[in-house]
Design a protein around this motif. Structure first.
Motif, PDB file in Angstrom:
ATOM      1  N   GLY A  41      -2.519  17.472  -4.077  1.00 23.87           N
ATOM      2  CA  GLY A  41      -3.635  17.085  -2.972  1.00 23.87           C
ATOM      3  C   GLY A  41      -4.296  15.571  -3.271  1.00 23.87           C
ATOM      4  O   GLY A  41      -4.477  14.912  -2.347  1.00 23.87           O
ATOM      5  N   ALA A  42      -4.636  15.365  -4.743  1.00 21.74           N
ATOM      6  CA  ALA A  42      -5.219  13.948  -4.976  1.00 21.74           C
ATOM      7  C   ALA A  42      -4.257  13.117  -4.729  1.00 21.74           C
ATOM      8  O   ALA A  42      -4.679  11.849  -4.034  1.00 21.74           O
ATOM      9  CB  ALA A  42      -5.448  14.035  -6.657  1.00 21.74           C
ATOM     10  N   VAL A  43      -3.225  13.040  -4.910  1.00 20.04           N
ATOM     11  CA  VAL A  43      -2.186  11.985  -4.580  1.00 20.04           C
ATOM     12  C   VAL A  43      -2.152  11.778  -2.937  1.00 20.04           C
ATOM     13  O   VAL A  43      -2.280  10.390  -2.670  1.00 20.04           O
ATOM     14  CB  VAL A  43      -0.517  12.438  -4.696  1.00 20.04           C
ATOM     15  N   ARG A  44      -2.204  12.643  -2.132  1.00 15.69           N
ATOM     16  CA  ARG A  44      -2.261  12.498  -0.528  1.00 15.69           C
ATOM     17  C   ARG A  44      -3.737  12.075  -0.232  1.00 15.69           C
ATOM     18  O   ARG A  44      -3.940  10.947   0.470  1.00 15.69           O
ATOM     19  CB  ARG A  44      -2.373  13.891   0.161  1.00 15.69           C
ATOM     20  N   LEU A  45      -4.722  12.411  -1.034  1.00 14.53           N
ATOM     21  CA  LEU A  45      -6.092  12.004  -0.815  1.00 14.53           C
ATOM     22  C   LEU A  45      -6.603  10.747  -0.953  1.00 14.53           C
ATOM     23  O   LEU A  45      -7.251   9.874  -0.743  1.00 14.53           O
ATOM     24  CB  LEU A  45      -7.014  13.025  -1.054  1.00 14.53           C
ATOM     25  N   THR A  46      -5.862  10.058  -2.110  1.00 18.57           N
ATOM     26  CA  THR A  46      -6.068   8.921  -2.634  1.00 18.57           C
ATOM     27  C   THR A  46      -5.245   7.723  -1.924  1.00 18.57           C
ATOM     28  O   THR A  46      -4.931   6.452  -2.126  1.00 18.57           O
ATOM     29  CB  THR A  46      -5.647   8.653  -3.966  1.00 18.57           C
ATOM     30  N   ALA A  47      -4.241   8.466  -0.805  1.00 15.36           N
ATOM     31  CA  ALA A  47      -3.387   7.543  -0.272  1.00 15.36           C
ATOM     32  C   ALA A  47      -2.291   6.974  -1.070  1.00 15.36           C
ATOM     33  O   ALA A  47      -1.719   5.952  -0.915  1.00 15.36           O
ATOM     34  CB  ALA A  47      -4.100   6.213   0.735  1.00 15.36           C
ATOM     35  N   SER A  48      -1.787   7.741  -1.917  1.00 10.24           N
ATOM     36  CA  SER A  48      -0.936   7.352  -3.015  1.00 10.24           C
ATOM     37  C   SER A  48       0.304   8.272  -2.835  1.00 10.24           C
ATOM     38  O   SER A  48       1.260   7.992  -3.842  1.00 10.24           O
ATOM     39  CB  SER A  48      -1.317   7.679  -4.628  1.00 10.24           C
ATOM     40  N   GLY A  49       0.780   8.656  -1.779  1.00 10.84           N
ATOM     41  CA  GLY A  49       1.899   9.522  -1.463  1.00 10.84           C
ATOM     42  C   GLY A  49       3.174   8.735  -1.577  1.00 10.84           C
ATOM     43  O   GLY A  49       4.311   9.032  -1.717  1.00 10.84           O
ATOM     44  N   LEU A  50       3.111   7.600  -1.353  1.00 11.83           N
ATOM     45  CA  LEU A  50       4.256   6.269  -1.335  1.00 11.83           C
ATOM     46  C   LEU A  50       3.872   5.490  -2.508  1.00 11.83           C
ATOM     47  O   LEU A  50       4.544   4.373  -2.573  1.00 11.83           O
ATOM     48  CB  LEU A  50       4.522   5.605  -0.090  1.00 11.83           C
ATOM     49  N   GLY A  51       3.437   5.894  -3.406  1.00 13.07           N
ATOM     50  CA  GLY A  51       3.049   4.882  -4.707  1.00 13.07           C
ATOM     51  C   GLY A  51       4.098   4.541  -5.164  1.00 13.07           C
ATOM     52  O   GLY A  51       4.395   3.630  -5.878  1.00 13.07           O
ATOM     53  N   CYS A  52       5.027   5.893  -5.448  1.00 15.44           N
ATOM     54  CA  CYS A  52       6.440   5.412  -5.905  1.00 15.44           C
ATOM     55  C   CYS A  52       7.405   5.425  -4.776  1.00 15.44           C
ATOM     56  O   CYS A  52       7.166   6.379  -3.765  1.00 15.44           O
ATOM     57  CB  CYS A  52       7.001   6.398  -6.927  1.00 15.44           C
TER      58      CYS A  52
END
Length: 335
Positions: A41-52
């Motif tokens: 959830g933290a990945v999504r909430l920090t807008a990092s879903g496409l960080g990789c």
């Protein structure tokens, strides 16, 4: 001794963990299954879903994030690395269950607990499948339906991890109900309704304010259903869950259900009420990231709390099965 000598049987000859260690290992796997839900959830909430930008590598040329990818790349890659920590916890649980020997009345050791080992391997395959689903989620540009499946798969992992932890505290005999069958069925209805509540929450996420990338990114699709309507349906299921939990508390008291089951029903109601308050606050405050993250943690804890209710309505010993007797025919418990 096993008919076929394997690395597991050779290890079991040299290491016999205690029952307490098996329970600790199973609990560690359960904790990590909740952690992976929250960090996902933290990945999504920090807008990092496409960080990789791809999977299984972080970029087309690199396994790890590059400096140009910045904070979002680090967050996404860290979540991926936590999968290895989760896998280590599950591996420890599998080995502990495989090598444990339960002492018998004659002083010998019983065969290894195959039921526990099977639950451990089920967790392993759920971790692997969820990793693949996570990769598909990245490759499809955070499609909201694959994101929802990713969350549901993580909740399935929590379910199996909880089963292993609870089974580690029980015997290996057949499960015997401690209440009448309709009461057990009522607990299954409660689990179903709360399960629908969790699933509806994943759909609200798919139509909501946090797609997993910066808000100005218009590429990420959203579920084409009105957000307010989905949120209302989610709230309706929350009200139904709370009402059913209250009914279960009264029914358990009326039929003199085991004290453990009554306590777990009350714990579930408390978690549901806290989760409901948190959900309403986040809805009326424009879903801030911190509250959404706490709500996801609450969803995992709610799922655990409701699953523990039917598990408290059974008895599993190492002896022969015993027939169910109504509460008023049982011997009173010692003070």
């Amino acid at each position: 001794m096993d008919p076929v000598r394997t690395p597991f049987s050779l290890l079991a000859e040299r290491w016999q963990p205690s029952a307490a260690m098996v329970r600790r290992a199973a609990f560690a796997a359960l904790v990590m299954s909740v952690v992976i839900v929250v960090t996902g959830g933290a990945v999504r909430l920090t807008a990092s879903g496409l960080g990789c930008t791809t999977w299984p590598r972080c970029t087309g040329e690199s396994l790890t994030p590059t400096p140009e990818m910045g904070f979002h790349g680090v967050v996404e890659f860290t979540n991926r690395m936590l999968t290895y920590v989760l896998s280590a916890a599950v591996g420890w649980a599998i080995l502990a269950a495989r090598c444990h020997r339960r002492p018998s009345a004659e002083g010998s050791a019983t065969p290894w607990r195959r039921s526990l080992t099977k639950l451990g391997w089920a967790q392993f395959w759920l971790v692997m499948s969820n990793a693949v689903i996570g990769g598909i989620t990245v490759l499809t540009g955070l499609n909201p339906y694959t994101v929802a499946v990713h969350l549901i798969s993580a909740m399935a992992l929590v379910w199996v991890a909880l089963l292993m932890w609870e089974r580690a505290k029980e015997g290996d005999g057949p499960a015997q109900p401690s209440v009448a069958r309709p009461i057990v069925q009522l607990s299954y209805v409660l689990v179903t309704v709360v399960g629908l509540l969790v699933a509806a929450g994943s759909l609200v996420t798919g139509a909501g304010h946090h797609p997993g990338t910066p808000r100005d990114n218009k590429i990420v699709p959203r579920i084409p259903i009105d957000y307010d309507r989905l949120a209302q349906a989610h709230a309706d299921l929350a009200f139904a869950s709370v009402g059913l939990a209250v009914a279960v508390i009264f029914v358990f008291a009326a039929v003199k259900a085991p004290p453990g089951a009554r306590a777990r029903a009350k714990e579930l109601l408390a978690v549901l009420l806290l989760q409901g308050v948190l959900g309403f606050v986040q809805y009326f405050t424009d879903v801030p990231e911190l509250l959404v993250g706490l709500h996801m943690l609450g969803a995992a804890l709610t799922w655990i709390a409701v699953l523990r209710v039917p598990l408290a309505l059974r008895v599993r010993t190492d002896g022969a099965p015993t027939a169910f007797r109504p509460a008023d025919e049982r011997q009173p418990a010692a003070a």
